[in-house]
Design a protein around this motif. Sequence first.
Motif, PDB file in Angstrom:
ATOM      1  N   TYR A  36      43.311  46.001  43.115  1.00  0.00           N
ATOM      2  CA  TYR A  36      43.097  44.566  42.380  1.00  0.00           C
ATOM      3  C   TYR A  36      41.819  44.612  41.766  1.00  0.00           C
ATOM      4  CZ  TYR A  36      46.555  42.615  45.670  1.00  0.00           C
ATOM      5  OH  TYR A  36      47.639  42.291  46.370  1.00  0.00           O
ATOM      6  N   ARG A  37      41.653  43.720  40.898  1.00  0.00           N
ATOM      7  CA  ARG A  37      40.528  43.574  39.989  1.00  0.00           C
ATOM      8  C   ARG A  37      39.941  41.916  40.242  1.00  0.00           C
ATOM      9  NH1 ARG A  37      39.510  45.400  33.605  1.00  0.00           N
ATOM     10  NH2 ARG A  37      37.257  44.906  33.579  1.00  0.00           N
ATOM     11  N   GLN A  38      38.763  41.823  40.091  1.00  0.00           N
ATOM     12  CA  GLN A  38      38.334  40.404  40.529  1.00  0.00           C
ATOM     13  C   GLN A  38      36.998  40.210  39.686  1.00  0.00           C
ATOM     14  OE1 GLN A  38      37.008  39.237  44.639  1.00  0.00           O
ATOM     15  NE2 GLN A  38      37.827  37.099  44.290  1.00  0.00           N
ATOM     16  N   LEU A  44      41.911  37.421  43.009  1.00  0.00           N
ATOM     17  CA  LEU A  44      42.068  38.675  42.659  1.00  0.00           C
ATOM     18  C   LEU A  44      43.471  38.914  41.788  1.00  0.00           C
ATOM     19  CD1 LEU A  44      41.001  38.265  45.715  1.00  0.00           C
ATOM     20  CD2 LEU A  44      41.907  40.498  46.182  1.00  0.00           C
ATOM     21  N   LEU A  46      46.346  41.605  40.479  1.00  0.00           N
ATOM     22  CA  LEU A  46      46.716  42.911  40.858  1.00  0.00           C
ATOM     23  C   LEU A  46      46.924  43.813  39.777  1.00  0.00           C
ATOM     24  CD1 LEU A  46      48.367  44.447  42.835  1.00  0.00           C
ATOM     25  CD2 LEU A  46      50.305  43.476  41.995  1.00  0.00           C
ATOM     26  N   TYR A  92      36.383  45.706  42.096  1.00  0.00           N
ATOM     27  CA  TYR A  92      37.748  46.197  42.403  1.00  0.00           C
ATOM     28  C   TYR A  92      38.175  46.533  43.721  1.00  0.00           C
ATOM     29  CZ  TYR A  92      37.499  47.571  37.395  1.00  0.00           C
ATOM     30  OH  TYR A  92      37.428  47.394  36.205  1.00  0.00           O
TER      31      TYR A  92
ATOM     32  N   GLN B 100      53.603  42.848  48.106  1.00  0.00           N
ATOM     33  CA  GLN B 100      52.667  42.324  46.977  1.00  0.00           C
ATOM     34  C   GLN B 100      52.177  40.821  47.314  1.00  0.00           C
ATOM     35  OE1 GLN B 100      53.777  43.787  43.070  1.00  0.00           O
ATOM     36  NE2 GLN B 100      53.452  41.788  42.489  1.00  0.00           N
TER      37      GLN B 100
END
Lengths: 116, 113
Positions: A36-38, A44, A46, A92, B100
């Motif tokens: 994930y990237r925030q 977050l 995906l 990340y 997910q």
Amino acid sequence: GAVVSQHPSRVICKSGTSVKIECRSLDFQATTMFWYRQFPKQSLMLMATSNEGSKATYEQGVEKDKFLINHASLTLSTLTVTSAHPEDSSFYICSATPGGTNEKLFFGSGTQLSVL
Amino acid sequence: QQQVKQSPQSLIVQKGGISIINCAYENTAFDYFPWYQQFPGKGPALLIAIRPDVSEKKEGRFTISFNKSAKQFSLHIMDSQPGDSATYFCAASYSGSARQLTFGSGTQLTVLP
């Protein structure tokens, strides 16, 4: 509970360099890992899903050549940010699951990447 | 990704008060609804979770209320404490999605002493 270790917790690099982030499941075998990237004060997002021994599945809009994901073993996945630029600066986070029910999902502590 | 809508974006509560955060989802295939707590510079930590076969789940000061027909669920924090100040995310997933998660947009909770 299960432990997912993410390393490093913070990295500062120069523009144009590549950075590797590791995600390890310490007490279980992770059939699937997620990256994930925030961004600050945001949710977050995906980036990709990786299954051991196969190619990662990237979300729409995520450059696979930019964000290289390797899930070579059942306990380790790596994310490499290639030729990093300031806009890649972000938090990340990885997560891992041993499979089974969707309740078994564990998060790493995150990596703050700052690209100068 | 199917959306999960979360509100409010930020919340300020006095110590001892009740904090309430709401989420709504679209995908009726979702069968797992966790709440995560995140402190600055840390990864999210699972707080409490519920499945749609129950309408409420309580763990200590934290309660999830679930309304399947309305496709909504909420987190209640009773006797809120300054240490509860964090960002809270609701999420949802379904069994067929390889676990997910789809996250809500987050709520920044501040509990005043």
